[in-house]
Design a protein around this motif. Structure first.
Motif, short mmCIF file in Angstrom:
data_model
loop_
_atom_site.label_atom_id
_atom_site.label_comp_id
_atom_site.label_asym_id
_atom_site.label_seq_id
_atom_site.Cartn_x
_atom_site.Cartn_y
_atom_site.Cartn_z
N ILE A 117 100.13 66.83 72.21
CA ILE A 117 100.29 66.15 70.92
C ILE A 117 101.75 66.03 70.49
N ASN A 118 102.66 66.49 71.32
CA ASN A 118 104.09 66.49 70.98
C ASN A 118 104.60 65.09 70.65
N GLY A 119 105.33 64.98 69.55
CA GLY A 119 105.98 63.74 69.16
C GLY A 119 105.09 62.73 68.47
N VAL A 120 103.85 63.09 68.22
CA VAL A 120 102.90 62.14 67.64
C VAL A 120 103.43 61.49 66.36
N THR A 121 103.30 60.16 66.30
CA THR A 121 103.65 59.43 65.08
C THR A 121 102.40 58.78 64.48
N HIS A 122 101.46 58.38 65.34
CA HIS A 122 100.24 57.70 64.91
C HIS A 122 99.04 58.24 65.68
N VAL A 123 97.88 58.16 65.04
CA VAL A 123 96.62 58.52 65.70
C VAL A 123 95.62 57.42 65.42
N PHE A 124 95.04 56.87 66.49
CA PHE A 124 93.95 55.90 66.37
C PHE A 124 92.64 56.60 66.71
N ILE A 125 91.66 56.47 65.83
CA ILE A 125 90.34 57.06 66.07
C ILE A 125 89.34 55.91 66.11
N SER A 126 88.77 55.66 67.28
CA SER A 126 87.90 54.50 67.46
C SER A 126 86.57 54.64 66.74
N HIS A 127 86.05 55.86 66.67
CA HIS A 127 84.79 56.09 65.96
C HIS A 127 84.61 57.59 65.72
N ILE A 128 83.56 57.93 65.03
CA ILE A 128 83.39 59.24 64.43
C ILE A 128 82.90 60.34 65.39
N HIS A 129 82.45 60.00 66.57
CA HIS A 129 81.91 61.02 67.47
C HIS A 129 82.96 62.06 67.84
N GLN A 130 82.51 63.30 68.03
CA GLN A 130 83.40 64.45 68.25
C GLN A 130 84.30 64.30 69.47
N ASP A 131 83.87 63.58 70.49
CA ASP A 131 84.71 63.42 71.68
C ASP A 131 85.76 62.31 71.49
N HIS A 132 85.86 61.77 70.28
CA HIS A 132 86.86 60.77 69.93
C HIS A 132 87.59 61.14 68.64
N CYS A 133 87.01 62.04 67.90
CA CYS A 133 87.57 62.47 66.61
C CYS A 133 87.41 63.98 66.50
N ASP A 134 88.34 64.70 67.08
CA ASP A 134 88.29 66.16 67.14
C ASP A 134 88.97 66.73 65.89
N LEU A 135 88.16 67.11 64.92
CA LEU A 135 88.71 67.60 63.64
C LEU A 135 89.55 68.86 63.83
N ASN A 136 89.17 69.73 64.77
CA ASN A 136 89.97 70.93 65.03
C ASN A 136 91.37 70.58 65.52
N LEU A 137 91.46 69.57 66.37
CA LEU A 137 92.76 69.14 66.88
C LEU A 137 93.57 68.43 65.79
N LEU A 138 92.91 67.60 65.00
CA LEU A 138 93.62 66.86 63.96
C LEU A 138 94.30 67.78 62.96
N LYS A 139 93.71 68.92 62.69
CA LYS A 139 94.31 69.90 61.76
C LYS A 139 95.68 70.39 62.24
N LEU A 140 95.92 70.32 63.56
CA LEU A 140 97.18 70.82 64.13
C LEU A 140 98.33 69.82 64.02
N LEU A 141 98.03 68.57 63.67
CA LEU A 141 99.05 67.52 63.66
C LEU A 141 99.96 67.62 62.43
N PRO A 142 101.19 67.14 62.57
CA PRO A 142 102.10 67.12 61.42
C PRO A 142 101.52 66.27 60.29
N ARG A 143 101.72 66.69 59.05
CA ARG A 143 101.14 65.98 57.91
C ARG A 143 101.72 64.59 57.71
N GLU A 144 102.86 64.29 58.33
CA GLU A 144 103.43 62.95 58.21
C GLU A 144 102.84 61.96 59.22
N THR A 145 101.91 62.43 60.05
CA THR A 145 101.23 61.56 61.02
C THR A 145 100.52 60.43 60.31
#
Length: 181
Positions: free
Chosen positions: A55-83
């Motif tokens: 996830i290093n350097g992330v500026t943007h995140v695209f989430i195609s749909h709500i399923h867990q294998d495309h939208c990992d809420l545990n991982l999203l919590k780790l991202l910088p808040r300016e994402t």
């Protein structure tokens, strides 16, 4: 020899999780790294040993749909808040935006389907609408279907004057007769 600074770098982290880099921009598409989803039946493959590197350097995140294998809420919590989050304007993706707000993210862009967007001077995106009627793998399912599904799988085209990257996640075109474009 071509100028490498004008090239997209694409890494397939796992499953549909892509990391697309161009200059100072890093777009994560469908990030998933939490094991044991869907009643402990799904795991990330190949295993990702260094989540911070993924996830290093992330500026943007695209989430195609709500399923867990495309939208990992545990991982999203780790991202910088300016994402900046790129969420297709399609039901039930409003639930993704609501969760992100609860996590403290405020740069959430709700994107209309089949529309071009400019992310930066040298970077554009286009949201691909669902192209799979109800996401099943066989024509037999279609023939025997007596209910209508709600297509939710979208895709993303990232492009500029130097090239294009298409991230389709689960958005496979099962029924071409529905696609005019």
């Amino acid at each position: 020899m071509s100028d490498l600074k004008n090239k997209f770098k694409v890494e397939n982290i796992s499953n549909a999780f892509l990391k697309v880099s161009f200059g100072k921009h890093v777009i994560l598409c469908d990030p998933w790294l939490t094991n044991r989803i869907f009643d402990n039946s799904w795991m990330v493959y190949p295993p990702v040993l260094d989540i911070r590197k993924a996830i290093n350097g992330v500026t943007h995140v695209f989430i195609s749909h709500i399923h867990q294998d495309h939208c990992d809420l545990n991982l999203l919590k780790l991202l910088p808040r300016e994402t900046k989050f790129l969420i297709p304007n399609l039901f039930p993706n409003n639930k993704i935006a609501d969760k992100l707000k609860k996590f403290g993210f405020d740069k959430i862009l709700i994107l209309n389907l089949e529309k071009d967007y400019n992310l930066a001077k040298d970077l554009n995106i286009f949201v691909v609408p669902p192209m799979n009627d109800f996401g099943q793998e066989t024509e037999n399912m279609k023939k025997n279907q007596n209910v209508s599904g709600v297509p939710i799988d979208t895709g993303l085209i990232i492009y500029n004057e130097y090239g294009k990257v298409c991230a389709m996640g689960d958005n496979s075109p099962y029924y071409f007769e529905k696609l005019d474009k």
